[in-house]
Write a protein that holds these residues in place. Structure first.
Motif, PDB file in Angstrom:
ATOM      1  N   GLN A 195       0.830  -1.205   0.000  1.00  0.00           N
ATOM      2  CA  GLN A 195       0.000   0.000   0.000  1.00  0.00           C
ATOM      3  C   GLN A 195       0.866   1.256   0.000  1.00  0.00           C
ATOM      4  O   GLN A 195       0.470   2.283  -0.554  1.00  0.00           O
ATOM      5  CB  GLN A 195      -0.935  -0.008   1.225  1.00  0.00           C
ATOM      6  CG  GLN A 195      -1.922   1.145   1.253  1.00  0.00           C
ATOM      7  CD  GLN A 195      -2.905   1.127   0.097  1.00  0.00           C
ATOM      8  OE1 GLN A 195      -3.435   0.085  -0.262  1.00  0.00           O
ATOM      9  NE2 GLN A 195      -3.147   2.289  -0.497  1.00  0.00           N
ATOM     10  N   ASP A 218       0.313   4.555  -2.304  1.00  0.00           N
ATOM     11  CA  ASP A 218       0.210   5.898  -1.722  1.00  0.00           C
ATOM     12  C   ASP A 218       1.247   6.847  -2.316  1.00  0.00           C
ATOM     13  O   ASP A 218       0.933   7.995  -2.656  1.00  0.00           O
ATOM     14  CB  ASP A 218       0.372   5.839  -0.198  1.00  0.00           C
ATOM     15  CG  ASP A 218      -0.745   5.062   0.485  1.00  0.00           C
ATOM     16  OD1 ASP A 218      -1.810   4.842  -0.139  1.00  0.00           O
ATOM     17  OD2 ASP A 218      -0.540   4.658   1.653  1.00  0.00           O
ATOM     18  N   GLY A 255      -6.953  -1.540  -6.405  1.00  0.00           N
ATOM     19  CA  GLY A 255      -6.708  -0.664  -5.259  1.00  0.00           C
ATOM     20  C   GLY A 255      -6.024   0.628  -5.666  1.00  0.00           C
ATOM     21  O   GLY A 255      -6.315   1.705  -5.120  1.00  0.00           O
TER      22      GLY A 255
END
Length: 149
Positions: A39, A43, A108
């Motif tokens: 993640q 980001d 995602g």
């Protein structure tokens, strides 16, 4: 995670002769995912892409971001960005994430872009034989690698 960002006047993706996604002015993002990505990589790249000042201001200087301009991003999964060509003439894709990991990760990434932009981010069809058309503006093409940041 690697992303090739291209500033475009327009871009589209066609699969089996059917238009599946298109944008006007903005960015085409070709996205390569490795098994080590997390993640934090998403980001980093979402922040970098949305704040990257590659659009012209009133004086014609690349001083504005996609957020400043309100433009769109078209995201296309591109496992070949992880090609290893150091040995022989046939690229190896062993550094690319397997589809069972890459698909949810790509989804995602698109969702994170949508949140950052406040709008839908069109995308290609993961794993499909896509035809990507674009009018590169500038041309401006930049390689972003989350492992460099």
């Amino acid at each position: 995670m690697k992303v090739v960002v291209q500033r475009v006047q327009q871009a589209s993706v066609t699969v089996d002769g059917q238009l599946v996604a298109s944008i006007g002015p903005g960015m085409l993002a070709l996205v390569g995912i490795s098994p080590e990505d997390t993640q934090k990589d998403i980001d980093y790249l979402v922040r970098k892409m949305t704040q990257l000042r590659i659009f012209d201001d009133a004086q014609g200087v690349m001083n504005l971001s996609i957020l400043d301009k309100g433009f769109e991003i078209l995201a296309v999964s591109q496992f070949t960005l992880l090609a290893d060509t150091r040995k022989g003439n046939r690229p190896s894709y062993i550094k690319a994430a397997r589809p069972e990991m890459a698909l949810p990760f790509f989804d995602g990434f698109v969702q994170a872009l949508e949140k950052a932009l406040g709008k839908t981010v069109p995308s290609g069809i993961f794993g499909a034989d896509m035809k990507v058309a674009l009018i590169n503006d500038g041309p401006v093409t930049i390689l972003l690698d989350s492992h460099d940041g």
